[in-house]
Scaffold this motif. Structure first.
Motif, PDB file in Angstrom:
ATOM      1  N   LEU A 110      69.915   9.957  15.877  1.00 21.93           N
ATOM      2  CA  LEU A 110      69.445   8.578  16.045  1.00 21.93           C
ATOM      3  C   LEU A 110      70.022   7.599  15.022  1.00 21.93           C
ATOM      4  CD1 LEU A 110      65.718   9.066  17.094  1.00 21.93           C
ATOM      5  CD2 LEU A 110      67.605   8.148  18.467  1.00 21.93           C
ATOM      6  N   THR A 111      69.959   7.905  13.744  1.00 20.85           N
ATOM      7  CA  THR A 111      70.418   6.949  12.730  1.00 20.85           C
ATOM      8  C   THR A 111      71.908   6.643  12.858  1.00 20.85           C
ATOM      9  OG1 THR A 111      68.648   7.581  11.232  1.00 20.85           O
ATOM     10  CG2 THR A 111      70.541   6.460  10.251  1.00 20.85           C
ATOM     11  N   PRO A 112      72.786   7.658  12.951  1.00 19.11           N
ATOM     12  CA  PRO A 112      74.201   7.306  13.120  1.00 19.11           C
ATOM     13  C   PRO A 112      74.482   6.596  14.443  1.00 19.11           C
ATOM     14  CG  PRO A 112      73.925   9.707  13.078  1.00 19.11           C
ATOM     15  CD  PRO A 112      72.605   9.102  12.784  1.00 19.11           C
ATOM     16  N   LEU A 113      73.705   6.900  15.482  1.00 18.61           N
ATOM     17  CA  LEU A 113      73.901   6.222  16.759  1.00 18.61           C
ATOM     18  C   LEU A 113      73.467   4.767  16.669  1.00 18.61           C
ATOM     19  CD1 LEU A 113      74.834   6.357  19.659  1.00 18.61           C
ATOM     20  CD2 LEU A 113      72.598   7.269  20.287  1.00 18.61           C
ATOM     21  N   ARG A 114      72.405   4.494  15.923  1.00 16.70           N
ATOM     22  CA  ARG A 114      71.955   3.114  15.732  1.00 16.70           C
ATOM     23  C   ARG A 114      73.058   2.288  15.084  1.00 16.70           C
ATOM     24  NH1 ARG A 114      67.455   2.940  11.758  1.00 16.70           N
ATOM     25  NH2 ARG A 114      69.173   2.798  10.315  1.00 16.70           N
ATOM     26  N   ASP A 115      73.760   2.887  14.118  1.00 16.87           N
ATOM     27  CA  ASP A 115      74.855   2.185  13.451  1.00 16.87           C
ATOM     28  C   ASP A 115      76.070   2.015  14.361  1.00 16.87           C
ATOM     29  OD1 ASP A 115      73.252   2.110  11.198  1.00 16.87           O
ATOM     30  OD2 ASP A 115      74.176   3.884  10.292  1.00 16.87           O
ATOM     31  N   LEU A 116      76.226   2.916  15.332  1.00 16.74           N
ATOM     32  CA  LEU A 116      77.369   2.856  16.238  1.00 16.74           C
ATOM     33  C   LEU A 116      77.172   1.842  17.361  1.00 16.74           C
ATOM     34  CD1 LEU A 116      80.121   4.134  16.967  1.00 16.74           C
ATOM     35  CD2 LEU A 116      78.856   5.839  18.295  1.00 16.74           C
ATOM     36  N   ASP A 117      76.015   1.908  18.048  1.00 14.52           N
ATOM     37  CA  ASP A 117      75.762   1.009  19.177  1.00 14.52           C
ATOM     38  C   ASP A 117      74.254   0.933  19.427  1.00 14.52           C
ATOM     39  OD1 ASP A 117      77.291  -0.287  21.737  1.00 14.52           O
ATOM     40  OD2 ASP A 117      75.375   0.603  22.337  1.00 14.52           O
ATOM     41  N   GLU A 118      73.681  -0.254  19.292  1.00 12.94           N
ATOM     42  CA  GLU A 118      72.233  -0.412  19.404  1.00 12.94           C
ATOM     43  C   GLU A 118      71.699  -0.136  20.807  1.00 12.94           C
ATOM     44  OE1 GLU A 118      71.699  -4.352  17.819  1.00 12.94           O
ATOM     45  OE2 GLU A 118      71.341  -3.563  15.809  1.00 12.94           O
ATOM     46  N   VAL A 119      72.456  -0.497  21.839  1.00 10.39           N
ATOM     47  CA  VAL A 119      71.998  -0.247  23.210  1.00 10.39           C
ATOM     48  C   VAL A 119      71.970   1.257  23.485  1.00 10.39           C
ATOM     49  CG1 VAL A 119      72.518  -0.589  25.655  1.00 10.39           C
ATOM     50  CG2 VAL A 119      72.739  -2.511  24.059  1.00 10.39           C
ATOM     51  N   ALA A 120      73.030   1.940  23.085  1.00  8.73           N
ATOM     52  CA  ALA A 120      73.062   3.399  23.249  1.00  8.73           C
ATOM     53  C   ALA A 120      71.941   4.044  22.435  1.00  8.73           C
ATOM     54  CB  ALA A 120      74.416   3.946  22.817  1.00  8.73           C
ATOM     55  N   TYR A 121      71.676   3.499  21.266  1.00  8.66           N
ATOM     56  CA  TYR A 121      70.572   3.994  20.438  1.00  8.66           C
ATOM     57  C   TYR A 121      69.240   3.884  21.180  1.00  8.66           C
ATOM     58  CZ  TYR A 121      66.830   3.757  16.996  1.00  8.66           C
ATOM     59  OH  TYR A 121      65.646   3.941  16.326  1.00  8.66           O
ATOM     60  N   LEU A 122      68.993   2.731  21.800  1.00 10.81           N
ATOM     61  CA  LEU A 122      67.738   2.548  22.544  1.00 10.81           C
ATOM     62  C   LEU A 122      67.638   3.545  23.701  1.00 10.81           C
ATOM     63  CD1 LEU A 122      67.231  -1.313  22.730  1.00 10.81           C
ATOM     64  CD2 LEU A 122      65.716   0.373  21.672  1.00 10.81           C
ATOM     65  N   ARG A 123      68.730   3.758  24.406  1.00 10.75           N
ATOM     66  CA  ARG A 123      68.720   4.727  25.503  1.00 10.75           C
ATOM     67  C   ARG A 123      68.385   6.132  24.986  1.00 10.75           C
ATOM     68  NH1 ARG A 123      74.476   3.116  28.300  1.00 10.75           N
ATOM     69  NH2 ARG A 123      73.809   1.203  29.331  1.00 10.75           N
ATOM     70  N   PHE A 124      69.047   6.508  23.920  1.00 13.82           N
ATOM     71  CA  PHE A 124      68.863   7.834  23.345  1.00 13.82           C
ATOM     72  C   PHE A 124      67.449   7.981  22.771  1.00 13.82           C
ATOM     73  CE2 PHE A 124      69.886  11.395  20.495  1.00 13.82           C
ATOM     74  CZ  PHE A 124      70.764  12.128  21.274  1.00 13.82           C
ATOM     75  N   ALA A 125      66.990   6.960  22.058  1.00 10.90           N
ATOM     76  CA  ALA A 125      65.659   7.001  21.442  1.00 10.90           C
ATOM     77  C   ALA A 125      64.560   7.081  22.497  1.00 10.90           C
ATOM     78  CB  ALA A 125      65.448   5.775  20.558  1.00 10.90           C
ATOM     79  N   SER A 126      64.776   6.437  23.631  1.00 13.60           N
ATOM     80  CA  SER A 126      63.749   6.464  24.676  1.00 13.60           C
ATOM     81  C   SER A 126      63.497   7.881  25.171  1.00 13.60           C
ATOM     82  CB  SER A 126      64.133   5.548  25.838  1.00 13.60           C
ATOM     83  OG  SER A 126      65.219   6.073  26.564  1.00 13.60           O
ATOM     84  N   VAL A 127      64.508   8.728  25.119  1.00 14.39           N
ATOM     85  CA  VAL A 127      64.355  10.120  25.525  1.00 14.39           C
ATOM     86  C   VAL A 127      63.743  10.940  24.395  1.00 14.39           C
ATOM     87  CG1 VAL A 127      65.582  12.217  26.207  1.00 14.39           C
ATOM     88  CG2 VAL A 127      66.238  10.001  27.177  1.00 14.39           C
ATOM     89  N   TYR A 128      64.329  10.860  23.205  1.00 19.17           N
ATOM     90  CA  TYR A 128      63.906  11.729  22.110  1.00 19.17           C
ATOM     91  C   TYR A 128      62.607  11.303  21.446  1.00 19.17           C
ATOM     92  CZ  TYR A 128      67.738  14.759  22.720  1.00 19.17           C
ATOM     93  OH  TYR A 128      68.588  15.677  23.277  1.00 19.17           O
ATOM     94  N   ARG A 129      62.219  10.072  21.622  1.00 17.47           N
ATOM     95  CA  ARG A 129      60.921   9.646  21.102  1.00 17.47           C
ATOM     96  C   ARG A 129      59.898   9.489  22.223  1.00 17.47           C
ATOM     97  NH1 ARG A 129      62.857   5.497  16.466  1.00 17.47           N
ATOM     98  NH2 ARG A 129      63.458   7.084  14.968  1.00 17.47           N
ATOM     99  N   SER A 130      60.292   9.876  23.405  1.00 16.21           N
ATOM    100  CA  SER A 130      59.406   9.899  24.584  1.00 16.21           C
ATOM    101  C   SER A 130      58.707   8.561  24.816  1.00 16.21           C
ATOM    102  CB  SER A 130      58.365  11.024  24.435  1.00 16.21           C
ATOM    103  OG  SER A 130      58.998  12.256  24.277  1.00 16.21           O
ATOM    104  N   PHE A 131      59.508   7.510  24.975  1.00 14.80           N
ATOM    105  CA  PHE A 131      58.922   6.203  25.283  1.00 14.80           C
ATOM    106  C   PHE A 131      58.147   6.300  26.591  1.00 14.80           C
ATOM    107  CE2 PHE A 131      62.231   3.337  22.939  1.00 14.80           C
ATOM    108  CZ  PHE A 131      61.941   3.986  21.753  1.00 14.80           C
ATOM    109  N   ALA A 132      56.936   5.757  26.587  1.00 12.25           N
ATOM    110  CA  ALA A 132      56.080   5.836  27.770  1.00 12.25           C
ATOM    111  C   ALA A 132      55.870   4.479  28.432  1.00 12.25           C
ATOM    112  CB  ALA A 132      54.732   6.446  27.395  1.00 12.25           C
ATOM    113  N   SER A 133      56.218   3.400  27.719  1.00 14.40           N
ATOM    114  CA  SER A 133      55.967   2.070  28.280  1.00 14.40           C
ATOM    115  C   SER A 133      56.971   1.075  27.725  1.00 14.40           C
ATOM    116  CB  SER A 133      54.551   1.608  27.923  1.00 14.40           C
ATOM    117  OG  SER A 133      54.454   1.402  26.521  1.00 14.40           O
ATOM    118  N   ILE A 134      56.923  -0.108  28.290  1.00  8.30           N
ATOM    119  CA  ILE A 134      57.807  -1.177  27.828  1.00  8.30           C
ATOM    120  C   ILE A 134      57.454  -1.592  26.396  1.00  8.30           C
ATOM    121  CG2 ILE A 134      56.473  -3.140  28.700  1.00  8.30           C
ATOM    122  CD1 ILE A 134      59.265  -4.232  29.658  1.00  8.30           C
TER     123      ILE A 134
END
Length: 155
Positions: A110-134
């Motif tokens: 997550l941290t290196p991805l956040r530094d690379l691309d914020e949109v990709a970070y959000l996509r990745f974080a939504s899976v690994y942090r189990s986002f349940a809502s907007i």
């Protein structure tokens, strides 16, 4: 360790060296029976525990593939993804544990991805942090805004 020439079980290490940035150790050995020399290589195997309970060897290519999926359609270079996967492996190995969960591998990206691309970070974080809502996305976007690097003065 048996001698590859005479199969005698006793030998002596005469030299040890790190190989591949410390991921392997090359040992030069001498057989105590026939006096022939041979090399052995020792490698630290990092295992990943999956949700199913099975374990498998860590595979940097799988990390890169997961990150590439999150970066789909984004202006991200494959070399940058390869560097990110290497950084994840280095971080995981630095923990000094033999088995790490697949979830922890994803979180380490997550941290290196956040530094690379914020949109990709959000996509990745939504899976690994189990986002349940907007609201989960909104909180993460607020976090990104707070932690974003300040623009250089005069720019």
């Amino acid at each position: 360790m048996r001698c590859p020439y005479c199969r005698h079980p006793d030998n002596r290490v005469v030299d040890s060296r790190d190989v591949e940035d410390g991921k392997q150790i090359r040992r030069r050995r001498i057989c105590l029976n026939c006096d022939k020399r041979f090399n052995t290589f020792e490698e630290f195997i990092l295992e990943v525990a999956k949700r199913s309970g099975t374990t498998e060897p860590f595979d940097r290519a799988k990390v890169a593939l997961g990150v590439m999926k999150a970066c789909q359609g984004r202006p991200v270079d494959s070399d940058d993804v390869a560097k990110l996967a290497q950084a994840v492996e280095d971080e995981i190995r630095s923990r000094g544990v033999a088995v790490v969960s697949s979830h922890d591998v994803g979180l380490a990206a997550l941290t290196p991805l956040r530094d690379l691309d914020e949109v990709a970070y959000l996509r990745f974080a939504s899976v690994y942090r189990s986002f349940a809502s907007i609201e989960d996305f909104e909180k993460e976007i607020a976090y990104l805004r707070e932690t974003r690097k300040a623009p250089a003065a005069g720019a």
